[in-house]
Design a protein around this motif. Structure first.
Motif, PDB file in Angstrom:
ATOM      1  N   GLU A   1      -9.699 -22.727  42.479  1.00 26.49           N
ATOM      2  CA  GLU A   1      -8.307 -22.948  42.865  1.00 26.49           C
ATOM      3  C   GLU A   1      -7.915 -24.426  42.799  1.00 26.49           C
ATOM      4  OE1 GLU A   1      -5.224 -21.595  46.382  1.00 26.49           O
ATOM      5  OE2 GLU A   1      -7.185 -20.629  46.274  1.00 26.49           O
TER       6      GLU A   1
ATOM      7  N   LYS B   1      -8.355 -16.044  40.948  1.00 31.19           N
ATOM      8  CA  LYS B   1      -9.246 -14.886  40.794  1.00 31.19           C
ATOM      9  C   LYS B   1      -9.113 -14.271  39.405  1.00 31.19           C
ATOM     10  CE  LYS B   1      -9.169 -13.727  45.663  1.00 31.19           C
ATOM     11  NZ  LYS B   1      -8.509 -12.893  46.676  1.00 31.19           N
ATOM     12  N   LEU B   2      -7.879 -14.100  38.955  1.00 31.29           N
ATOM     13  CA  LEU B   2      -7.641 -13.510  37.629  1.00 31.29           C
ATOM     14  C   LEU B   2      -8.220 -14.366  36.508  1.00 31.29           C
ATOM     15  CD1 LEU B   2      -3.920 -12.351  37.999  1.00 31.29           C
ATOM     16  CD2 LEU B   2      -5.896 -10.858  37.611  1.00 31.29           C
TER      17      LEU B   2
ATOM     18  N   GLY C   1     -10.607 -16.764  36.859  1.00 30.63           N
ATOM     19  CA  GLY C   1     -11.995 -17.170  37.044  1.00 30.63           C
ATOM     20  C   GLY C   1     -12.155 -18.676  37.211  1.00 30.63           C
TER      21      GLY C   1
ATOM     22  N   ALA D   1      -4.041 -18.342  44.633  1.00 28.33           N
ATOM     23  CA  ALA D   1      -5.348 -17.727  44.889  1.00 28.33           C
ATOM     24  C   ALA D   1      -5.534 -16.499  43.988  1.00 28.33           C
ATOM     25  CB  ALA D   1      -5.476 -17.336  46.362  1.00 28.33           C
ATOM     26  N   ASP D   2      -4.485 -15.681  43.848  1.00 28.92           N
ATOM     27  CA  ASP D   2      -4.558 -14.519  42.947  1.00 28.92           C
ATOM     28  C   ASP D   2      -4.779 -14.964  41.505  1.00 28.92           C
ATOM     29  OD1 ASP D   2      -4.072 -12.857  45.104  1.00 28.92           O
ATOM     30  OD2 ASP D   2      -1.970 -12.469  44.575  1.00 28.92           O
TER      31      ASP D   2
END
Length: 137
Positions: A85, A79-80, A82, A75-76
């Motif tokens: 998932e 986000k990083l 873009g 998930a991280d």
């Protein structure tokens, strides 16, 4: 393809061969006409194009994030990067099958991607048509 494994001095080898060549090789081994190839357990690719598609600029950017940011979950990383998932998970599964990353248990049920390979060296027999890469015009 030789790959330099992170944290290791040695290199592993991956093989590019057509499915027909793989089948013929497997039959020869099964029939005792050929010894098991030295790197038979290592990942392989049907052609260089498949490898290059997997190592697209977008996927290499994700690998760079894994290396530099060390995200603690998919998930991280999503986000990083873009990226969605689900899309990222499919890509990471392919990269793991290739042996470039590994997915390990993180906090709770989180999976963490770790870089295994930093460098790939590709050797292509230019006389074999299945290894030919056509340049986009």
């Amino acid at each position: 393809i030789r790959r330099t494994v992170r944290g290791s001095i040695g290199t592993d080898t991956m093989k590019i061969q057509s499915l027909r060549e793989l089948r013929d090789e497997m039959r020869a081994v099964a029939q005792g006409r050929q010894a098991v190839p030295k790197h038979a357990a290592n990942p392989g690719f049907e052609n260089a194009e498949a490898l290059l598609r997997l190592l697209s600029p977008e996927n290499r950017a994700v690998l760079a994030l894994i290396d530099s940011e060390r995200p603690q979950s998919l998930a991280d990383l999503a986000k990083l990067s873009g990226r969605a998932e689900s899309n990222l998970s499919r890509t990471l599964g392919k990269l793991q099958a290739m042996g470039v990353i590994r997915l390990v248990e993180g906090r709770g049920r989180a999976k963490v991607a770790e870089l295994v390979v930093r460098k790939l060296v590709v050797e292509i027999d230019v006389c074999k048509p299945h290894d030919q890469i056509d340049a986009a015009g």
